[in-house]
Scaffold this motif. Structure first.
Motif, mmCIF file in Angstrom:
data_model
loop_
_atom_site.group_PDB
_atom_site.id
_atom_site.type_symbol
_atom_site.label_atom_id
_atom_site.label_comp_id
_atom_site.label_asym_id
_atom_site.label_seq_id
_atom_site.Cartn_x
_atom_site.Cartn_y
_atom_site.Cartn_z
ATOM 1 N N THR A 1 0.730 -0.928 -0.008
ATOM 2 C CA THR A 1 -0.347 0.186 0.699
ATOM 3 C C THR A 1 1.078 1.723 0.112
ATOM 4 O O THR A 1 1.804 1.692 0.762
ATOM 5 N N CYS A 2 -0.087 2.554 -0.633
ATOM 6 C CA CYS A 2 1.460 3.770 -1.061
ATOM 7 C C CYS A 2 0.780 3.869 0.424
ATOM 8 O O CYS A 2 -0.078 4.497 0.658
ATOM 9 N N ALA A 3 2.063 4.694 1.202
ATOM 10 C CA ALA A 3 2.753 5.442 2.401
ATOM 11 C C ALA A 3 3.249 6.425 2.249
ATOM 12 O O ALA A 3 4.063 6.182 1.649
ATOM 13 N N LEU B 1 7.274 4.677 -0.331
ATOM 14 C CA LEU B 1 6.885 5.359 -1.394
ATOM 15 C C LEU B 1 7.212 5.304 -3.020
ATOM 16 O O LEU B 1 6.685 4.925 -4.150
ATOM 17 N N ALA B 2 8.033 4.295 -3.113
ATOM 18 C CA ALA B 2 8.091 3.247 -3.768
ATOM 19 C C ALA B 2 6.568 2.361 -4.092
ATOM 20 O O ALA B 2 6.750 2.028 -5.699
ATOM 21 N N ALA B 3 5.458 2.006 -3.642
ATOM 22 C CA ALA B 3 4.846 1.793 -3.991
ATOM 23 C C ALA B 3 3.348 2.581 -4.501
ATOM 24 O O ALA B 3 2.820 2.402 -4.890
ATOM 25 N N CYS B 4 3.967 3.963 -4.167
ATOM 26 C CA CYS B 4 2.827 4.281 -5.143
ATOM 27 C C CYS B 4 3.383 5.493 -5.960
ATOM 28 O O CYS B 4 4.306 5.494 -6.532
ATOM 29 N N GLN C 1 -2.091 8.523 -5.097
ATOM 30 C CA GLN C 1 -1.958 7.266 -4.451
ATOM 31 C C GLN C 1 -1.316 7.869 -2.572
ATOM 32 O O GLN C 1 -2.138 7.748 -1.744
ATOM 33 N N LEU C 2 -0.636 8.565 -2.601
ATOM 34 C CA LEU C 2 0.530 9.446 -1.701
ATOM 35 C C LEU C 2 -1.345 9.826 -0.990
ATOM 36 O O LEU C 2 -0.952 10.458 -0.555
ATOM 37 N N VAL C 3 -1.361 11.453 -1.820
ATOM 38 C CA VAL C 3 -2.181 12.553 -1.519
ATOM 39 C C VAL C 3 -3.437 11.951 -0.358
ATOM 40 O O VAL C 3 -3.242 11.903 0.094
#
Length: 187
Positions: free
Chosen positions: A21-23, A27-30, A35-37
């Protein structure tokens, strides 16, 4: 014992085909800025970084953290790298000439935030829509990193303005300039 360790490590790993999950801490998952916001930890970090600052970038006397989140919450771009840092950009929903950027370190800590905007909320409205200005919020701690990040954000803003749509018969938009603000400085 080895079997137990293997079972525990397999249980901790994501299932095959399931992306992390992006968080901010991942960051590599974003895959894009949205997704980040959408990660609550990120919006909370923006509010802590900016504080209770008010300004007129998108609208008069607005909360800067809200304006920053708004320009990052529309059509997203894929993240890019500034050395080890991650740069995420997007434009404001239904008003794509207004754009936002955030730069984070590999641990997910905000290094800089930026808003590219038309200064119509603060300037003479006859000329305000012919230029775009950039405001960058960045602490003054690391001078070398600051120079690299600010230069990258300026180049991004100039590129965005150069590629912006111009109504036929109207003058081309121009990059008006930029301001770098330490968010810890008293307003």
């Amino acid at each position: 014992m080895l079997g137990l360790l293997m079972m525990l490590s397999a249980a901790a790993a994501p299932a095959p085909g399931v992306a992390a999950t992006c968080a901010p801490a991942r960051l590599a998952a974003c895959h894009d800025t949205n997704q980040l916001v959408m990660a609550p930890a990120f919006t909370a970090a923006v509010r802590r970084f900016i504080g209770k600052r008010k300004a007129a970038y998108l609208y008069a006397n607005g909360d800067v953290a809200d304006q920053q989140i708004e320009v990052l919450h529309g059509p997203p771009d894929e993240p890019t790298r500034i050395g080890a840092l991650y740069r995420f950009t997007a434009c404001r929903a239904h008003s794509c000439p207004e754009k936002g950027a955030t730069v984070l370190d590999p641990a997910g800590k905000i290094v800089a935030l930026a808003i590219l905007y038309s200064p119509c909320a603060t300037a003479d409205t006859r000329e305000c829509n012919r230029r775009d200005d950039l405001v960058v919020f960045m602490r003054e701690r690391d001078r070398v990193q600051r120079v690299e990040v600010v230069a990258n954000l300026r180049a991004w803003a100039v590129e965005q303005v150069a590629g912006s749509y111009t109504v036929p018969g109207q003058p081309k938009e121009r990059f008006g300039g930029m301001q770098v603000i330490d968010p810890t400085a008293v307003q």
